[in-house]
Design a protein around this motif. Structure first.
Motif, short mmCIF file in Angstrom:
data_model
loop_
_atom_site.label_atom_id
_atom_site.label_comp_id
_atom_site.label_asym_id
_atom_site.label_seq_id
_atom_site.Cartn_x
_atom_site.Cartn_y
_atom_site.Cartn_z
N ASN A 18 0.44 -1.24 -0.02
CA ASN A 18 -0.04 -0.14 0.00
C ASN A 18 1.04 1.39 0.39
O ASN A 18 0.11 2.09 0.41
CB ASN A 18 -1.02 -0.09 1.62
N GLN A 19 2.43 0.86 0.16
CA GLN A 19 3.01 2.27 -0.28
C GLN A 19 4.04 2.04 -0.52
O GLN A 19 4.83 1.02 -0.90
CB GLN A 19 3.13 2.60 1.68
N LEU A 106 -10.89 -6.28 4.71
CA LEU A 106 -9.31 -5.96 4.78
C LEU A 106 -9.02 -7.21 5.80
O LEU A 106 -9.37 -6.78 6.95
CB LEU A 106 -9.52 -4.66 5.07
N LEU A 107 -8.48 -7.55 5.17
CA LEU A 107 -7.70 -8.54 6.16
C LEU A 107 -6.09 -8.92 6.70
O LEU A 107 -5.25 -8.27 5.65
CB LEU A 107 -7.72 -10.79 5.64
N TRP A 108 -5.48 -8.73 7.79
CA TRP A 108 -4.38 -8.46 8.16
C TRP A 108 -3.89 -9.24 9.53
O TRP A 108 -4.51 -9.66 10.13
CB TRP A 108 -4.08 -6.83 8.42
N VAL A 114 6.24 -8.64 6.50
CA VAL A 114 6.29 -8.41 6.08
C VAL A 114 5.03 -6.90 5.10
O VAL A 114 5.59 -5.64 4.07
CB VAL A 114 5.49 -9.01 4.20
N ILE A 115 4.04 -6.36 5.87
CA ILE A 115 3.53 -5.09 5.79
C ILE A 115 2.87 -4.95 6.96
O ILE A 115 1.97 -6.31 7.34
CB ILE A 115 2.69 -5.12 3.80
N PRO A 116 3.32 -4.37 7.79
CA PRO A 116 2.64 -4.45 8.59
C PRO A 116 1.55 -4.33 9.84
O PRO A 116 1.07 -3.22 8.52
CB PRO A 116 3.53 -3.39 9.84
N GLY A 140 0.41 -13.94 10.01
CA GLY A 140 1.87 -13.00 9.89
C GLY A 140 1.27 -12.35 7.91
O GLY A 140 -0.24 -12.58 7.77
N HIS A 141 1.93 -12.38 6.82
CA HIS A 141 1.45 -12.31 6.04
C HIS A 141 0.99 -13.44 5.40
O HIS A 141 0.23 -13.05 4.14
CB HIS A 141 3.22 -11.71 4.75
#
Length: 162
Positions: A18-19, A106-108, A114-116, A140-141
């Motif tokens: 996302n960045q 949105l799943l995290w 990897v993508i905090p 995790g990721h």
């Protein structure tokens, strides 16, 4: 924006990039490709453990990743992804999706290296009021492997709402 936004019923993201990421010399013509092939790509299998909270549960993970590296076009695709996706800022893409009046999930993984998880609220805000964030503990990721038993019901529920 999608050519046919009316056909989109829902959107799901799994800890999305996302960045923009500075990939340094990999963006350089000719030498970037050479450096990627020589230095970056060979290290990918050993770095895959970063996707997991408990890599010991998946002792085959690096080997499975290595298998796909044998296919023609793999290296080229990885370098192209770095140059044309990872090095670019996707903020406007998320904002465009945020304009869609469809449910967004949105799943995290709470322990994503990897993508905090700290990126999640930013992405959720860009996706608008129809966005729901689900955070999974001890994931995790690669949460779709680590906790599929908790993720799959969330996905099914999301799809049913669409």
């Amino acid at each position: 924006m999608a050519q046919n936004p009316g056909k989109i019923l829902s959107v799901t993201y799994v800890a999305p990039f996302n960045q923009p990421v500075d990939i340094g010399p990999l963006t350089l013509p000719v030498i970037g490709k050479w450096l990627g092939y020589l230095l970056f790509i060979p290290k990918l299998p050993s770095n895959q453990a970063n996707d997991l909270v408990q890599p010991e549960r998946f002792p085959y993970w690096a080997d499975k990743f290595s298998e796909q590296m044998m296919y023609k076009g793999f290296r080229r695709a990885i370098i192209s992804t770095g140059r044309h996706l990872i090095a670019k800022d996707p903020t406007n893409d998320f904002a465009e999706v945020g304009k869609l009046a469809v449910p967004k999930l949105l799943l995290w993984g709470q322990d994503d290296k990897v993508i905090p998880l700290s990126d999640a609220e930013r992405v959720k805000a860009l996706l608008g009021s129809n966005a729901k964030l689900e955070v999974f503990e001890n994931a995790g990721h690669a949460m779709q492997y680590e906790c599929y038993d908790r993720i799959n019901p969330k996905l099914l529920s999301h799809f049913e709402r669409a």
